[in-house]
Design an enzyme around this catalytic site. Structure first.
Site, mmCIF file in Angstrom:
data_model
loop_
_atom_site.group_PDB
_atom_site.id
_atom_site.type_symbol
_atom_site.label_atom_id
_atom_site.label_comp_id
_atom_site.label_asym_id
_atom_site.label_seq_id
_atom_site.Cartn_x
_atom_site.Cartn_y
_atom_site.Cartn_z
ATOM 1 N N GLN A 97 17.843 58.075 34.451
ATOM 2 C CA GLN A 97 18.946 59.011 34.195
ATOM 3 C C GLN A 97 20.028 58.825 35.254
ATOM 4 O OE1 GLN A 97 17.104 63.138 33.305
ATOM 5 N NE2 GLN A 97 15.459 61.893 34.129
ATOM 6 N N ASP A 100 23.680 55.549 39.549
ATOM 7 C CA ASP A 100 24.082 54.993 40.855
ATOM 8 C C ASP A 100 23.892 53.492 41.006
ATOM 9 O OD1 ASP A 100 21.296 54.754 41.244
ATOM 10 O OD2 ASP A 100 21.172 56.592 42.433
ATOM 11 N N HIS A 115 22.309 57.635 31.085
ATOM 12 C CA HIS A 115 23.545 58.380 31.337
ATOM 13 C C HIS A 115 24.686 57.498 31.817
ATOM 14 C CE1 HIS A 115 20.886 62.240 31.756
ATOM 15 N NE2 HIS A 115 21.054 61.860 30.517
ATOM 16 N N CYS A 123 37.217 51.742 27.690
ATOM 17 C CA CYS A 123 38.489 52.248 27.177
ATOM 18 C C CYS A 123 38.231 52.797 25.786
ATOM 19 C CB CYS A 123 39.513 51.114 27.120
ATOM 20 S SG CYS A 123 41.038 51.618 26.275
ATOM 21 N N CYS A 126 40.767 51.172 22.889
ATOM 22 C CA CYS A 126 40.591 49.852 22.259
ATOM 23 C C CYS A 126 39.138 49.393 22.249
ATOM 24 C CB CYS A 126 41.483 48.812 22.945
ATOM 25 S SG CYS A 126 40.883 48.314 24.577
ATOM 26 N N CYS A 142 43.661 50.245 31.237
ATOM 27 C CA CYS A 142 43.243 49.078 30.474
ATOM 28 C C CYS A 142 44.483 48.255 30.088
ATOM 29 C CB CYS A 142 42.539 49.596 29.226
ATOM 30 S SG CYS A 142 42.032 48.358 28.053
ATOM 31 N N THR A 182 12.638 63.667 38.665
ATOM 32 C CA THR A 182 13.462 64.255 37.608
ATOM 33 C C THR A 182 13.016 65.686 37.353
ATOM 34 O OG1 THR A 182 14.170 64.088 35.303
ATOM 35 C CG2 THR A 182 12.087 63.016 35.857
ATOM 36 N N ASN A 207 7.034 64.059 42.321
ATOM 37 C CA ASN A 207 8.078 65.043 42.607
ATOM 38 C C ASN A 207 7.535 66.000 43.667
ATOM 39 O OD1 ASN A 207 10.063 67.195 42.394
ATOM 40 N ND2 ASN A 207 10.610 66.357 40.386
ATOM 41 N N PRO A 208 8.299 66.328 44.676
ATOM 42 C CA PRO A 208 7.795 67.290 45.668
ATOM 43 C C PRO A 208 7.648 68.689 45.083
ATOM 44 C CG PRO A 208 9.944 66.368 46.353
ATOM 45 C CD PRO A 208 9.636 65.820 45.003
#
Ligand code: NAD
Length: 234
Positions: A97, A100, A115, A123, A126, A142, A182, A207-208
């Protein structure tokens, strides 16, 4: 967590399903919780199509700041272990997800980015799309004259159908799914691990904190991604 922990080497078709928590130890803030981005900024001003249509330059300034912050961070041990596992077991798939690009910087390939990416632009006038690594700053328009738009799934945007289909295919075929960092609160992505759970795959959550899906995973590792991935990879 403990001696009944499965060994990743026993699986052939592992899917790593990753979220913002995976990159937290690289210094990239998550969205949820204190210090999260949306505690400081209103997404309606910076991260939706309506904001872009109103003021594209303002939205671009915000995204260039995000790119600059991410570019200054490095992939962490967990990103690197995932990439190493993929090199050793080539059927390994990564469904993220995150926007970065850290998986790729750690050496992972064919990453399914649910994502989108901070490092691609498109663009909508176009249909052109290209990689834009941010620095040096490239023109924001563009060739056709319209504004490039970050190729990210913003709030209120639909997910790309082909990307979701690729993720579903990978997860349907996996024998082990490792969900890392997540919150399980961003839909429809949050539902994807359920496919592996229903199909009887071994599923591990790293996961913590407890998440809404925690009770459904076959194994839960409560701790930060780097430590737990090091433990899991042995
Ligand atoms: P989220 O912000 O909703 O939740 C982050 C989760 O990570 C939480 O459950 C938290 O407990 C956990 N976490 C925090 N530190 C961790 C660590 N060291 N190790 C493991 N887990 C840790 O993130 P989400 O579920 O990915 O959903 C938010 C949406 O915003 C997604 O689309 C997400 O990718 C995007 N986003 C992306 C980035 C990025 O690209 N790095 C950063 C922020 C948000």
């Amino acid at each position: 967590m403990g001696s009944d922990l499965p060994r990743l080497e026993d699986f052939e078709r592992i899917v790593f399903f990753t979220g913002a928590g995976l990159s937290a130890e690289s210094g990239i803030p998550t969205y949820r919780g204190s210090g999260g981005l949306w505690a400081q900024y209103d997404y309606e001003d910076f991260a939706c199509q309506r904001a872009f249509d109103r003021d594209p330059a303002k939205v671009w300034t915000f995204h260039d700041e995000r790119r600059e912050a991410v570019a200054a961070c490095e992939p962490n041990l967990a990103h690197r272990i995932i990439a190493k596992i993929q090199r050793e077991k080539t059927a390994t798939r990564i469904v993220t997800q995150n926007i970065d690009g850290m998986h790729q910087r750690a050496g992972a390939v064919d990453v399914i980015e649910l994502h989108g990416s901070l490092w691609r632009v498109r663009c909508d006038a176009c249909g052109a799309e290209k990689e834009d690594l941010g620095l040096p700053l490239l023109p924001k328009r563009c060739k056709c004259g319209a504004w490039w738009r970050p190729a990210i799934v913003w709030f209120e945007d639909p997910l790309n159908f082909d990307v979701v289909e690729a993720a579903v295919r990978a997860i349907e075929a996996c024998d082990c799914l490792v969900g890392i960092g997540t919150s399980g609160e961003v839909y429809p992505a949050a539902e994807l691990p359920l496919i592996a759970m229903r199909a009887g795959a071994v599923t591990l959550e790293i996961n913590p904190e407890e998440t809404p899906l925690s009770p459904l995973y076959t194994h839960v590792l409560r701790g930060p991604a780097t430590e737990m991935m090091a433990l899991l990879a042995g």
